[in-house]
Design a protein around this motif. Structure first.
Motif, PDB file in Angstrom:
ATOM      1  N   MET A 183      -3.569   7.048  -3.520  1.00 28.58           N
ATOM      2  CA  MET A 183      -3.131   5.679  -3.227  1.00 28.58           C
ATOM      3  C   MET A 183      -4.286   4.720  -3.504  1.00 28.58           C
ATOM      4  O   MET A 183      -5.439   5.148  -3.745  1.00 28.58           O
ATOM      5  N   ASN A 197       3.288  -1.361  -4.182  1.00 26.79           N
ATOM      6  CA  ASN A 197       3.793   0.019  -4.101  1.00 26.79           C
ATOM      7  C   ASN A 197       4.342   0.488  -5.445  1.00 26.79           C
ATOM      8  O   ASN A 197       5.129   1.444  -5.482  1.00 26.79           O
ATOM      9  N   GLY A 204       1.297   6.133  -1.329  1.00 27.81           N
ATOM     10  CA  GLY A 204       0.661   7.366  -1.790  1.00 27.81           C
ATOM     11  C   GLY A 204       1.622   8.214  -2.605  1.00 27.81           C
ATOM     12  O   GLY A 204       2.758   8.468  -2.181  1.00 27.81           O
TER      13      GLY A 204
END
Length: 242
Positions: A183, A197, A204
């Motif tokens: 991440m 994201n 992640g």
């Protein structure tokens, strides 16, 4: 009487000499210098001698050599030349060849290197450019009882280069990569430091979702993830209208 006459004669001669000398050196009659008279030179012409003619050289005539062939006498047998025996050196002594045995190398277990790389970018409106100096992190944890994780390990990547590329090598502590997630961690750009994201850069991305490339010459197992994105500051929510 004889002596008296001789003495008288000597005295007379001395007197005459004295008178003669006194007259010659008398200051009333100085001496007169007369230059010597030389007879005129007489020219004698040279006597002409006739020159002799040079000698005439006559080359001697030598008769050419006359070749007389040798007279062959058939009664004498021709000479016989004996061929010398061929020399063969003695064979070298027999020496057995040494047998070479390669040294046995100690067993070294093959070490497999696992690494992760990716790209971190900035997206501001319609513009997208790489971020230099950004970092990503890898979080590996083993699931425990009751859904809790244990032995969590966090590994941070090196700062990205001018193209936004990062690379991180996983340590030997991590045994199972199925429980590792990659991440975003930080961005040095103040106008672009909000993680998004995209490609699960915020929550992640598990390594189990990505395949890997194996480099046999480098003994390297490489996972490539991303690209991950940062964005600018979030705009304040608009006041709802009623």
């Amino acid at each position: 009487m004889a002596i008296t006459r001789a003495s008288f004669a000597i005295c007379l001669l001395l007197s005459l000499a004295t008178i003669a000398t006194a007259d010659y050196y008398s200051p009333s009659s100085p001496p007169v210098y007369k230059s010597p008279t030389f007879p005129p030179p007489v020219y004698t012409p040279p006597v002409y001698k006739p020159t002799l003619s040079p000698p005439v050289y006559t080359k001697p005539t030598i008769p050419p050599p006359v070749y007389t062939p040798p007279v062959y006498n058939p009664t004498l047998p021709p000479p016989v030349y004996k061929k010398s025996p061929s020399y063969s050196p003695p064979p070298p002594p027999y020496v057995p060849k040494p047998t070479y045995t390669a040294p046995t190398k100690p067993y070294v277990p093959e070490i497999l290197i696992t690494a992760v790389d990716g790209i971190i970018l900035c997206k501001n409106g319609y513009k997208t450019y790489p971020i230099q100096g950004a970092k990503a992190k890898i979080v590996c944890s083993e699931p425990g009882s009751y859904g809790k994780s244990k032995n969590e390990v966090v590994i941070y990547s090196d700062p990205t280069d001018s193209k936004g590329y990062f690379h991180v090598t996983l340590t030997d502590i991590i045994k199972d990569l199925l429980h590792c997630r990659v991440m975003l961690y930080t961005s040095p750009v103040e106008t672009c430091n909000n993680p998004t994201n995209i490609s699960k850069g915020l929550t992640g991305i598990p390594l189990s979702m990505y395949g890997y490339r194996y480099y046999a010459d480098k003994n390297l197992k490489l996972f490539s993830v991303g690209p991950f994105y940062y964005t600018g500051p979030k705009a304040a929510p608009a006041t709802p209208k009623y």
